[in-house]
Write a protein that holds these residues in place. Structure first.
Motif, PDB file in Angstrom:
ATOM      1  N   PHE A  14       0.827  -1.202   0.000  1.00 27.13           N
ATOM      2  CA  PHE A  14       0.000   0.000   0.000  1.00 27.13           C
ATOM      3  C   PHE A  14       0.864   1.256   0.000  1.00 27.13           C
ATOM      4  O   PHE A  14       0.570   2.219  -0.719  1.00 27.13           O
ATOM      5  N   LEU A  15       1.931   1.283   0.785  1.00 22.17           N
ATOM      6  CA  LEU A  15       2.813   2.454   0.801  1.00 22.17           C
ATOM      7  C   LEU A  15       3.427   2.685  -0.578  1.00 22.17           C
ATOM      8  O   LEU A  15       3.548   3.833  -1.027  1.00 22.17           O
ATOM      9  N   ILE A  16       3.788   1.611  -1.256  1.00 17.88           N
ATOM     10  CA  ILE A  16       4.333   1.733  -2.604  1.00 17.88           C
ATOM     11  C   ILE A  16       3.266   2.300  -3.536  1.00 17.88           C
ATOM     12  O   ILE A  16       3.532   3.223  -4.318  1.00 17.88           O
ATOM     13  N   GLU A  17       2.044   1.772  -3.446  1.00 17.86           N
ATOM     14  CA  GLU A  17       0.939   2.265  -4.274  1.00 17.86           C
ATOM     15  C   GLU A  17       0.649   3.739  -3.983  1.00 17.86           C
ATOM     16  O   GLU A  17       0.407   4.521  -4.913  1.00 17.86           O
ATOM     17  N   LEU A  18       0.667   4.109  -2.720  1.00 25.75           N
ATOM     18  CA  LEU A  18       0.405   5.501  -2.353  1.00 25.75           C
ATOM     19  C   LEU A  18       1.483   6.417  -2.909  1.00 25.75           C
ATOM     20  O   LEU A  18       1.192   7.476  -3.466  1.00 25.75           O
ATOM     21  N   GLU A  19       2.738   5.999  -2.782  1.00 24.11           N
ATOM     22  CA  GLU A  19       3.820   6.820  -3.336  1.00 24.11           C
ATOM     23  C   GLU A  19       3.672   6.955  -4.853  1.00 24.11           C
ATOM     24  O   GLU A  19       3.832   8.048  -5.404  1.00 24.11           O
ATOM     25  N   GLU A  20       3.329   5.864  -5.521  1.00 21.10           N
ATOM     26  CA  GLU A  20       3.127   5.921  -6.971  1.00 21.10           C
ATOM     27  C   GLU A  20       1.978   6.857  -7.325  1.00 21.10           C
ATOM     28  O   GLU A  20       2.075   7.635  -8.277  1.00 21.10           O
ATOM     29  N   LEU A  21       0.890   6.805  -6.559  1.00 22.51           N
ATOM     30  CA  LEU A  21      -0.252   7.683  -6.794  1.00 22.51           C
ATOM     31  C   LEU A  21       0.147   9.151  -6.618  1.00 22.51           C
ATOM     32  O   LEU A  21      -0.228  10.007  -7.423  1.00 22.51           O
ATOM     33  N   ILE A  22       0.917   9.424  -5.580  1.00 24.05           N
ATOM     34  CA  ILE A  22       1.371  10.799  -5.337  1.00 24.05           C
ATOM     35  C   ILE A  22       2.208  11.297  -6.520  1.00 24.05           C
ATOM     36  O   ILE A  22       2.006  12.417  -7.007  1.00 24.05           O
ATOM     37  N   TYR A  23       3.131  10.477  -7.003  1.00 24.23           N
ATOM     38  CA  TYR A  23       3.948  10.876  -8.160  1.00 24.23           C
ATOM     39  C   TYR A  23       3.091  11.013  -9.424  1.00 24.23           C
ATOM     40  O   TYR A  23       3.322  11.912 -10.238  1.00 24.23           O
ATOM     41  N   ASP A  24       2.087  10.146  -9.590  1.00 22.43           N
ATOM     42  CA  ASP A  24       1.172  10.279 -10.729  1.00 22.43           C
ATOM     43  C   ASP A  24       0.426  11.607 -10.663  1.00 22.43           C
ATOM     44  O   ASP A  24       0.276  12.301 -11.672  1.00 22.43           O
ATOM     45  N   ARG A  25      -0.046  11.960  -9.469  1.00 17.94           N
ATOM     46  CA  ARG A  25      -0.757  13.235  -9.297  1.00 17.94           C
ATOM     47  C   ARG A  25       0.162  14.404  -9.630  1.00 17.94           C
ATOM     48  O   ARG A  25      -0.243  15.375 -10.243  1.00 17.94           O
ATOM     49  N   LYS A  26       1.415  14.279  -9.221  1.00 18.56           N
ATOM     50  CA  LYS A  26       2.380  15.347  -9.501  1.00 18.56           C
ATOM     51  C   LYS A  26       2.604  15.499 -11.003  1.00 18.56           C
ATOM     52  O   LYS A  26       2.711  16.621 -11.514  1.00 18.56           O
ATOM     53  N   ILE A  43       6.378  24.029  -2.339  1.00 19.97           N
ATOM     54  CA  ILE A  43       7.142  23.439  -1.241  1.00 19.97           C
ATOM     55  C   ILE A  43       6.888  24.132   0.097  1.00 19.97           C
ATOM     56  O   ILE A  43       6.810  23.474   1.128  1.00 19.97           O
ATOM     57  N   ASP A  44       6.754  25.455   0.101  1.00  9.89           N
ATOM     58  CA  ASP A  44       6.549  26.153   1.370  1.00  9.89           C
ATOM     59  C   ASP A  44       5.255  25.706   2.048  1.00  9.89           C
ATOM     60  O   ASP A  44       5.234  25.458   3.252  1.00  9.89           O
ATOM     61  N   LYS A  45       4.180  25.609   1.274  1.00  9.67           N
ATOM     62  CA  LYS A  45       2.894  25.191   1.840  1.00  9.67           C
ATOM     63  C   LYS A  45       2.929  23.724   2.256  1.00  9.67           C
ATOM     64  O   LYS A  45       2.390  23.361   3.305  1.00  9.67           O
ATOM     65  N   ILE A  46       3.571  22.890   1.451  1.00  8.28           N
ATOM     66  CA  ILE A  46       3.676  21.471   1.799  1.00  8.28           C
ATOM     67  C   ILE A  46       4.479  21.308   3.083  1.00  8.28           C
ATOM     68  O   ILE A  46       4.081  20.577   3.994  1.00  8.28           O
ATOM     69  N   ALA A  47       5.597  22.010   3.197  1.00 11.10           N
ATOM     70  CA  ALA A  47       6.425  21.935   4.403  1.00 11.10           C
ATOM     71  C   ALA A  47       5.657  22.455   5.617  1.00 11.10           C
ATOM     72  O   ALA A  47       5.743  21.882   6.709  1.00 11.10           O
ATOM     73  N   GLN A  48       4.911  23.520   5.431  1.00 13.89           N
ATOM     74  CA  GLN A  48       4.088  24.059   6.515  1.00 13.89           C
ATOM     75  C   GLN A  48       3.077  23.016   6.973  1.00 13.89           C
ATOM     76  O   GLN A  48       2.865  22.824   8.179  1.00 13.89           O
ATOM     77  N   LYS A  49       2.470  22.316   6.026  1.00 13.32           N
ATOM     78  CA  LYS A  49       1.476  21.302   6.363  1.00 13.32           C
ATOM     79  C   LYS A  49       2.114  20.147   7.126  1.00 13.32           C
ATOM     80  O   LYS A  49       1.515  19.620   8.067  1.00 13.32           O
ATOM     81  N   LEU A  76       0.237  13.010   8.962  1.00 11.82           N
ATOM     82  CA  LEU A  76       1.651  13.381   8.959  1.00 11.82           C
ATOM     83  C   LEU A  76       2.428  12.565   7.930  1.00 11.82           C
ATOM     84  O   LEU A  76       3.202  13.118   7.137  1.00 11.82           O
ATOM     85  N   ILE A  77       2.223  11.260   7.925  1.00 12.22           N
ATOM     86  CA  ILE A  77       2.943  10.411   6.976  1.00 12.22           C
ATOM     87  C   ILE A  77       2.580  10.779   5.542  1.00 12.22           C
ATOM     88  O   ILE A  77       3.454  10.893   4.678  1.00 12.22           O
ATOM     89  N   PHE A  78       1.291  11.007   5.284  1.00 16.16           N
ATOM     90  CA  PHE A  78       0.866  11.389   3.934  1.00 16.16           C
ATOM     91  C   PHE A  78       1.538  12.688   3.494  1.00 16.16           C
ATOM     92  O   PHE A  78       2.090  12.773   2.393  1.00 16.16           O
ATOM     93  N   HIS A  79       1.500  13.690   4.352  1.00 15.83           N
ATOM     94  CA  HIS A  79       2.077  14.982   3.973  1.00 15.83           C
ATOM     95  C   HIS A  79       3.602  14.915   3.871  1.00 15.83           C
ATOM     96  O   HIS A  79       4.197  15.609   3.048  1.00 15.83           O
TER      97      HIS A  79
END
Length: 112
Positions: A14-26, A43-49, A76-79
């Motif tokens: 699942f973590l691999i799938e989630l990482e792949e989904l995040i990169y696909d979204r990017k 990056i500033d908003k992502i880091a703030q989150k 936290l892990i997702f962000h």
């Protein structure tokens, strides 16, 4: 020691799938996606989150109900994964660093 259920192969997948989904979204930046909106903010908003979610995790951990801590830790892990993707740092590099530190016996990954 607490009764800890060992992480499963399905959890790792699942973590691999989630990482792949995040990169696909990017790459695709589909409209209506929360992940897309975060990448557009940069990056500033992502880091703030990540910081906000870390603080919320700490606060939740002080409460007696673990459900809130689990929810905040998931956020936290997702962000953090979003932040890593924004910087083009694959999660496996972080895991490799943790393993290297553990194998050397420095244990910096546990706060020392």
């Amino acid at each position: 020691m607490a009764d800890i259920k060992t992480i499963t192969q399905k959890d790792y997948e699942f973590l691999i799938e989630l990482e792949e989904l995040i990169y696909d979204r990017k790459d695709e930046m589909p409209d209506g996606s929360y992940t897309t909106s975060m990448f557009k903010k940069g990056i500033d908003k992502i880091a703030q989150k990540v910081g906000e979610e870390a603080v919320e995790t700490v606060i939740a951990s002080k409460n007696s109900k673990n459900k809130e801590t689990v929810n905040e830790a998931a956020d936290l892990i997702f962000h953090l994964m979003l932040l890593l993707a924004e910087k083009e740092i694959p999660l496996h590099k972080v895991i490799k660093k943790l393993r290297k530190r553990h194998n050397k016996g420095t244990h910096k990954h546990i706060g020392e």
